[in-house]
Write a protein that holds these residues in place. Structure first.
Motif: not given
Ligand code: ADP
Ligand code: MG
Length: 241
Positions: A13-16, A20-24, A41-50
């Motif tokens: 999760t990221f602070p928001d 908190r946002i659940t990214a994974l 998956g759509p933009s903002g869905s958590g792919k890069s975070t994974l």
């Molecule tokens: P994708 O790669 O699928 O477009 P991301 O993994 O970049 O998605 O982001 C997933 C979610 O986490 C989004 O809601 C994004 O705004 C949030 N997010 C990503 N990185 C951060 C960060 N460093 N701090 C806070 N929120 C983040």
């Protein structure tokens, strides 16, 4: 003994603001050496975070990221920062969307620089020669034999992405994570980069996660997963078989 990656119940999760946002959200995934798991998956869905979490750049709230190599199994989510940095350098290849190459270095130097990372003292002449020859072989393998002495500004977008891929292979990684490698390329160059990745993964036997938004390449992948709001689900298996 082959490489393999097993992700279990991974949550981040990221602070928001106050929330908190659940990214994974309890992500599970297994990829064997020599195989590619595509993530769409759509933009903002958590792919890069994974990808960032699997490659130890981000630490999850909970869950495991187990990497099996011939020297054993480690939980990447439980490593100290220092051990994670060492493991990244030695066993993980990372290719980001933008090819973050160093403007002042030639293609072959970008690859050679990988060998000097984390060396606090001295790299022997023999080690240097070995690095140069491996760098040249890899540039050859990605179709850039004639471009080894060019700087990024003298290369096209597709060629820069190839340098990026070759650089990620310098340490012969057990795990390869690649984020939208074709997003800046046209259809034809994008297809050539995907063909290159597929060939390299099969040969080098790295367990590979590939984020892509381009469905045209999915038939070449071993498994296809879809991420929506941090939840990963399996879309199809063994399309490439
Ligand atoms: P994708 O790669 O699928 O477009 P991301 O993994 O970049 O998605 O982001 C997933 C979610 O986490 C989004 O809601 C994004 O705004 C949030 N997010 C990503 N990185 C951060 C960060 N460093 N701090 C806070 N929120 C983040
Ligand atoms: Mg992304």
């Amino acid at each position: 003994m082959t490489n393999a990656l097993t992700v279990s119940d991974l949550t981040l999760t990221f602070p928001d603001g106050t929330d908190r946002i659940t990214a994974l959200d309890h992500v599970n995934l297994r990829v064997r050496g020599g195989e590619i798991a595509a993530i769409t998956g759509p933009s903002g869905s958590g792919k890069s975070t994974l990808l960032a979490t699997v490659s130890t750049l981000l630490r999850p709230d909970s869950g495991r990221v187990e990497l099996e190599t011939e020297s054993g199994t480690v939980d990447l989510a439980a490593l100290s920062r220092r051990d994670a940095a060492t493991l990244r350098r030695e066993s993980i290849g990372i290719v980001f969307q933008q090819s973050n190459l160093v403007p002042a270095l030639t293609a072959v130097e970008q690859l050679e620089a990988m060998v000097h990372l984390g060396q606090t003292w001295f790299v022997s002449p023999a080690r240097r020669r070995e690095a140069r020859s491996r760098a040249r072989d890899l540039l050859d393998a990605v179709g850039l034999a004639g471009h080894a002495d060019k700087r990024p500004a003298q290369l096209s977008g597709g060629q820069r992405q190839r340098v990026n891929i070759a650089r990620a292979l310098m340490n012969d990684p057990s795990l390869l994570v690649i984020d939208e490698p074709t997003s800046a390329l046209d259809q034809e160059r994008g297809a050539a980069v995907i063909d290159l990745i597929v060939g390299i993964v099969r040969e080098h036997r790295a367990a590979t996660l590939l984020v892509t938004h381009d469905r045209a390449h999915l038939h070449q992948m071993d498994t296809v997963h879809r991420m929506v709001d941090g939840v990963l689900s399996l879309e199809s298996e063994a399309l490439a078989a």
